[in-house]
Motif scaffolding. Structure first.
Motif, PDB file in Angstrom:
ATOM      1  N   SER A 195       6.899  -3.603 -31.366  1.00 29.22           N
ATOM      2  CA  SER A 195       8.303  -4.195 -31.124  1.00 29.22           C
ATOM      3  C   SER A 195       8.721  -4.066 -29.433  1.00 29.22           C
ATOM      4  O   SER A 195       9.895  -4.456 -29.204  1.00 29.22           O
ATOM      5  CB  SER A 195       9.211  -3.666 -32.047  1.00 29.22           C
ATOM      6  N   ASP A 196       7.924  -3.511 -28.519  1.00 32.66           N
ATOM      7  CA  ASP A 196       8.329  -3.113 -27.294  1.00 32.66           C
ATOM      8  C   ASP A 196       7.728  -3.525 -26.332  1.00 32.66           C
ATOM      9  O   ASP A 196       6.208  -3.200 -26.315  1.00 32.66           O
ATOM     10  CB  ASP A 196       8.724  -1.257 -27.147  1.00 32.66           C
ATOM     11  N   GLY A 197       7.942  -4.166 -25.195  1.00 33.74           N
ATOM     12  CA  GLY A 197       7.128  -4.987 -24.280  1.00 33.74           C
ATOM     13  C   GLY A 197       6.231  -3.868 -23.362  1.00 33.74           C
ATOM     14  O   GLY A 197       5.264  -4.112 -22.716  1.00 33.74           O
ATOM     15  N   THR A 198       7.245  -2.940 -22.782  1.00 33.64           N
ATOM     16  CA  THR A 198       6.737  -1.662 -21.846  1.00 33.64           C
ATOM     17  C   THR A 198       5.474  -1.256 -22.806  1.00 33.64           C
ATOM     18  O   THR A 198       4.609  -0.860 -22.095  1.00 33.64           O
ATOM     19  CB  THR A 198       7.815  -0.922 -21.709  1.00 33.64           C
ATOM     20  N   GLN A 199       5.692  -0.687 -23.870  1.00 34.96           N
ATOM     21  CA  GLN A 199       4.524  -0.178 -24.599  1.00 34.96           C
ATOM     22  C   GLN A 199       3.324  -1.108 -24.531  1.00 34.96           C
ATOM     23  O   GLN A 199       2.338  -0.757 -24.607  1.00 34.96           O
ATOM     24  CB  GLN A 199       5.084   0.192 -26.115  1.00 34.96           C
ATOM     25  N   LYS A 200       3.519  -2.454 -25.027  1.00 32.90           N
ATOM     26  CA  LYS A 200       2.267  -3.263 -24.963  1.00 32.90           C
ATOM     27  C   LYS A 200       1.670  -3.525 -23.437  1.00 32.90           C
ATOM     28  O   LYS A 200       0.540  -3.552 -23.556  1.00 32.90           O
ATOM     29  CB  LYS A 200       2.996  -4.961 -25.295  1.00 32.90           C
ATOM     30  N   MET A 201       2.657  -3.666 -22.390  1.00 37.10           N
ATOM     31  CA  MET A 201       1.919  -3.701 -21.299  1.00 37.10           C
ATOM     32  C   MET A 201       1.191  -2.469 -20.768  1.00 37.10           C
ATOM     33  O   MET A 201       0.174  -2.550 -20.228  1.00 37.10           O
ATOM     34  CB  MET A 201       3.052  -3.846 -20.296  1.00 37.10           C
ATOM     35  N   THR A 202       1.487  -1.309 -21.170  1.00 33.42           N
ATOM     36  CA  THR A 202       0.791  -0.055 -20.658  1.00 33.42           C
ATOM     37  C   THR A 202      -0.475   0.012 -21.391  1.00 33.42           C
ATOM     38  O   THR A 202      -1.583   0.474 -20.942  1.00 33.42           O
ATOM     39  CB  THR A 202       1.458   1.293 -21.194  1.00 33.42           C
ATOM     40  N   ILE A 242      10.522  14.882 -23.202  1.00 35.00           N
ATOM     41  CA  ILE A 242      10.707  14.342 -24.538  1.00 35.00           C
ATOM     42  C   ILE A 242       9.391  14.119 -25.225  1.00 35.00           C
ATOM     43  O   ILE A 242       9.416  14.280 -26.523  1.00 35.00           O
ATOM     44  CB  ILE A 242      11.416  12.752 -24.297  1.00 35.00           C
ATOM     45  N   VAL A 243       8.125  13.566 -24.743  1.00 35.70           N
ATOM     46  CA  VAL A 243       7.139  13.818 -25.386  1.00 35.70           C
ATOM     47  C   VAL A 243       6.620  14.970 -25.979  1.00 35.70           C
ATOM     48  O   VAL A 243       6.193  15.066 -27.272  1.00 35.70           O
ATOM     49  CB  VAL A 243       5.973  13.195 -24.481  1.00 35.70           C
ATOM     50  N   HIS A 244       6.651  16.036 -25.433  1.00 37.02           N
ATOM     51  CA  HIS A 244       6.480  17.262 -25.631  1.00 37.02           C
ATOM     52  C   HIS A 244       7.152  17.947 -26.915  1.00 37.02           C
ATOM     53  O   HIS A 244       7.078  18.111 -28.123  1.00 37.02           O
ATOM     54  CB  HIS A 244       6.416  18.279 -24.632  1.00 37.02           C
ATOM     55  N   LEU A 245       8.709  17.749 -26.756  1.00 38.67           N
ATOM     56  CA  LEU A 245       9.654  17.847 -27.744  1.00 38.67           C
ATOM     57  C   LEU A 245       9.296  17.328 -28.989  1.00 38.67           C
ATOM     58  O   LEU A 245       9.305  17.915 -30.099  1.00 38.67           O
ATOM     59  CB  LEU A 245      10.988  17.519 -27.141  1.00 38.67           C
ATOM     60  N   LEU A 246       9.081  16.124 -29.048  1.00 37.92           N
ATOM     61  CA  LEU A 246       9.077  15.216 -30.347  1.00 37.92           C
ATOM     62  C   LEU A 246       7.463  15.426 -30.942  1.00 37.92           C
ATOM     63  O   LEU A 246       7.306  15.597 -32.065  1.00 37.92           O
ATOM     64  CB  LEU A 246       8.898  13.609 -29.840  1.00 37.92           C
ATOM     65  N   GLN A 247       6.616  15.629 -30.136  1.00 35.49           N
ATOM     66  CA  GLN A 247       5.053  16.074 -30.668  1.00 35.49           C
ATOM     67  C   GLN A 247       5.257  17.396 -31.265  1.00 35.49           C
ATOM     68  O   GLN A 247       4.577  17.733 -32.426  1.00 35.49           O
ATOM     69  CB  GLN A 247       4.207  16.467 -29.405  1.00 35.49           C
ATOM     70  N   ASN A 287       7.788   6.681 -24.242  1.00 38.90           N
ATOM     71  CA  ASN A 287       7.809   7.478 -23.080  1.00 38.90           C
ATOM     72  C   ASN A 287       6.263   7.583 -22.401  1.00 38.90           C
ATOM     73  O   ASN A 287       6.378   7.546 -21.059  1.00 38.90           O
ATOM     74  CB  ASN A 287       8.457   8.917 -23.094  1.00 38.90           C
ATOM     75  N   LEU A 288       5.509   7.776 -23.123  1.00 33.55           N
ATOM     76  CA  LEU A 288       4.141   7.389 -22.456  1.00 33.55           C
ATOM     77  C   LEU A 288       3.928   6.329 -21.899  1.00 33.55           C
ATOM     78  O   LEU A 288       3.236   6.351 -20.602  1.00 33.55           O
ATOM     79  CB  LEU A 288       3.049   7.877 -23.416  1.00 33.55           C
ATOM     80  N   ALA A 289       4.274   5.168 -22.465  1.00 31.27           N
ATOM     81  CA  ALA A 289       4.035   3.918 -21.787  1.00 31.27           C
ATOM     82  C   ALA A 289       4.815   3.929 -20.392  1.00 31.27           C
ATOM     83  O   ALA A 289       4.418   3.327 -19.430  1.00 31.27           O
ATOM     84  CB  ALA A 289       4.813   2.902 -22.808  1.00 31.27           C
ATOM     85  N   MET A 290       6.121   4.208 -20.301  1.00 30.47           N
ATOM     86  CA  MET A 290       6.676   4.467 -19.143  1.00 30.47           C
ATOM     87  C   MET A 290       6.237   5.229 -18.037  1.00 30.47           C
ATOM     88  O   MET A 290       6.255   5.099 -16.908  1.00 30.47           O
ATOM     89  CB  MET A 290       8.353   5.002 -19.156  1.00 30.47           C
ATOM     90  N   LEU A 291       5.410   6.124 -18.428  1.00 30.43           N
ATOM     91  CA  LEU A 291       4.638   7.145 -17.619  1.00 30.43           C
ATOM     92  C   LEU A 291       3.349   6.564 -17.401  1.00 30.43           C
ATOM     93  O   LEU A 291       2.673   7.119 -16.549  1.00 30.43           O
ATOM     94  CB  LEU A 291       4.370   8.652 -18.120  1.00 30.43           C
ATOM     95  N   ARG A 292       2.927   5.619 -17.914  1.00 29.65           N
ATOM     96  CA  ARG A 292       1.881   4.502 -17.790  1.00 29.65           C
ATOM     97  C   ARG A 292       0.551   5.411 -18.019  1.00 29.65           C
ATOM     98  O   ARG A 292      -0.538   5.258 -17.639  1.00 29.65           O
ATOM     99  CB  ARG A 292       1.632   4.108 -16.137  1.00 29.65           C
ATOM    100  N   LYS A 293       0.744   6.278 -19.051  1.00 28.03           N
ATOM    101  CA  LYS A 293      -0.458   7.167 -19.742  1.00 28.03           C
ATOM    102  C   LYS A 293      -1.211   6.146 -20.916  1.00 28.03           C
ATOM    103  O   LYS A 293      -0.853   6.396 -21.959  1.00 28.03           O
ATOM    104  CB  LYS A 293       0.124   8.419 -20.021  1.00 28.03           C
ATOM    105  N   SER A 294      -1.916   5.350 -20.535  1.00 24.75           N
ATOM    106  CA  SER A 294      -2.273   4.343 -21.575  1.00 24.75           C
ATOM    107  C   SER A 294      -3.207   4.871 -22.680  1.00 24.75           C
ATOM    108  O   SER A 294      -2.821   4.815 -23.674  1.00 24.75           O
ATOM    109  CB  SER A 294      -3.159   3.344 -20.782  1.00 24.75           C
ATOM    110  N   GLN A 295      -4.105   5.974 -22.248  1.00 16.54           N
ATOM    111  CA  GLN A 295      -4.939   6.676 -23.072  1.00 16.54           C
ATOM    112  C   GLN A 295      -3.971   7.549 -24.073  1.00 16.54           C
ATOM    113  O   GLN A 295      -4.389   7.590 -25.371  1.00 16.54           O
ATOM    114  CB  GLN A 295      -5.849   7.687 -22.469  1.00 16.54           C
ATOM    115  N   GLU A 296      -3.074   8.185 -23.728  1.00 16.40           N
ATOM    116  CA  GLU A 296      -2.372   9.222 -24.660  1.00 16.40           C
ATOM    117  C   GLU A 296      -1.605   8.201 -25.523  1.00 16.40           C
ATOM    118  O   GLU A 296      -1.295   8.929 -26.800  1.00 16.40           O
ATOM    119  CB  GLU A 296      -1.372  10.147 -23.638  1.00 16.40           C
ATOM    120  N   GLN A 297      -1.272   7.321 -25.026  1.00 15.15           N
ATOM    121  CA  GLN A 297      -0.249   6.495 -25.671  1.00 15.15           C
ATOM    122  C   GLN A 297      -0.976   5.859 -26.947  1.00 15.15           C
ATOM    123  O   GLN A 297      -0.819   5.382 -28.035  1.00 15.15           O
ATOM    124  CB  GLN A 297       0.448   5.141 -25.047  1.00 15.15           C
ATOM    125  N   PHE A 298      -2.218   5.241 -26.556  1.00 18.66           N
ATOM    126  CA  PHE A 298      -2.969   4.745 -27.643  1.00 18.66           C
ATOM    127  C   PHE A 298      -3.446   5.787 -28.646  1.00 18.66           C
ATOM    128  O   PHE A 298      -3.422   5.414 -29.980  1.00 18.66           O
ATOM    129  CB  PHE A 298      -4.473   4.377 -26.772  1.00 18.66           C
TER     130      PHE A 298
END
Length: 286
Positions: A84-91, A22-27, A50-61
């Protein structure tokens, strides 16, 4: 416009739980598709998610910085979209980017207008910014969490005459108990009123399980849409009972579970694992 091919691929990867794809598709789509501003935000939100769910903090940032740049070019009513999303915040928080996230939220609170057009996503933004217990051990800014909790309370007042008022009120008290428990503050004074909210929303379980209006996940319409009565009840009750168990209010949690058990709700394995924990704890002390 989001093409049919892109939607098909997105749904296919989503159904298969292929987050990297999904990440690659949307990028790639951000560079090739003729997106509107809102559609670009949809893509950026889902990349972060999706990066948040993968716990890829640097890439999500890095992606969140692109998201921020996009939003700053748009109407200020959209500012809460990015927080607006708690998982994104946590990662981002566990990756060392808590200050960045908090500043985004505070900027949105100060600069986004309070209108009916963004009232639901503002509520979700406030909810996402409140610290609650989770499976990950983390540190957090207590003042920021209390600030978000007060904003959530104000949103509940703003939404008190809507068709989803019961859900918002139960959600507020659920977050209140969770946050106060996490901070070792006295949450017990809120139990009676929270239980009244629980009892009040039970009637919604008798409503038909109607399909909610279909939106692509992460779109403005999806994040800003009110829930159906049945969805309000199932979501609100799930979160409330888990919060009671996390707060070690096992007997009250099991009382609530007995109330909903006849409805045969299809909750997650995690929910039932928490119910089993509550049963074991109660059995141990009786």
């Amino acid at each position: 416009m989001i093409s049919g091919r892109l939607k098909d691929d997105f749904f296919r990867f989503q159904k298969a739980n292929h987050k990297e794809e999904i990440v690659h598709l949307l990028q790639e789509a951000l560079n090739t598709e003729d997106f509107t501003n809102q559609e670009r935000c949809w893509a950026l939100w889902n990349i972060s998610d999706n990066l948040a769910m993968l716990r890829k903090s640097q890439e999500q940032f890095i992606n969140h910085k692109l998201f921020e740049k996009q939003l700053l070019q748009m109407d200020k009513q959209y500012l809460h979209w990015i927080v607006s999303d708690g998982t994104q915040k946590m990662t981002l928080l566990i990756g060392g980017f808590e200050s960045y996230w908090n500043k985004l939220y505070e900027y949105a609170c100060k600069n986004s207008p309070k209108t009916q057009e963004n009232v639901v996503i503002r509520f979700e933004s406030h909810r996402a910014n409140i610290a609650i217990p989770c499976l990950i051990d983390f540190k957090f800014d207590k003042e920021h969490s209390l600030y978000a909790l007060e904003n959530l309370r104000e949103s509940v007042v703003e939404l008190k005459n809507t068709s989803t008022a019961k859900f918002y009120k139960l959600t507020y008290f659920t977050q209140l108990i969770a946050t106060y428990g996490l901070m070792n503050k006295d949450y017990k004074k809120f139990l009676d009123e929270s239980q009244n909210c629980f009892e009040d929303i039970l009637t919604y379980l008798k409503y038909p399980n109607e399909k909610e209006q279909m939106h692509l996940i992460g779109t403005w319409e999806a994040l800003n849409a009110p829930r159906t009565p049945y969805s309000q009840a199932t979501c609100g009750i799930n979160n409330y009972i888990i919060t009671l168990i996390n707060a070690k209010e096992y007997k009250l949690a099991l009382y609530c579970y007995e109330k909903i058990e006849p409805f045969n709700l299809n909750y997650s394995k995690y929910f039932y694992s928490r119910i089993n924990l509550a049963k074991q704890e109660v059995s141990f002390y009786t």
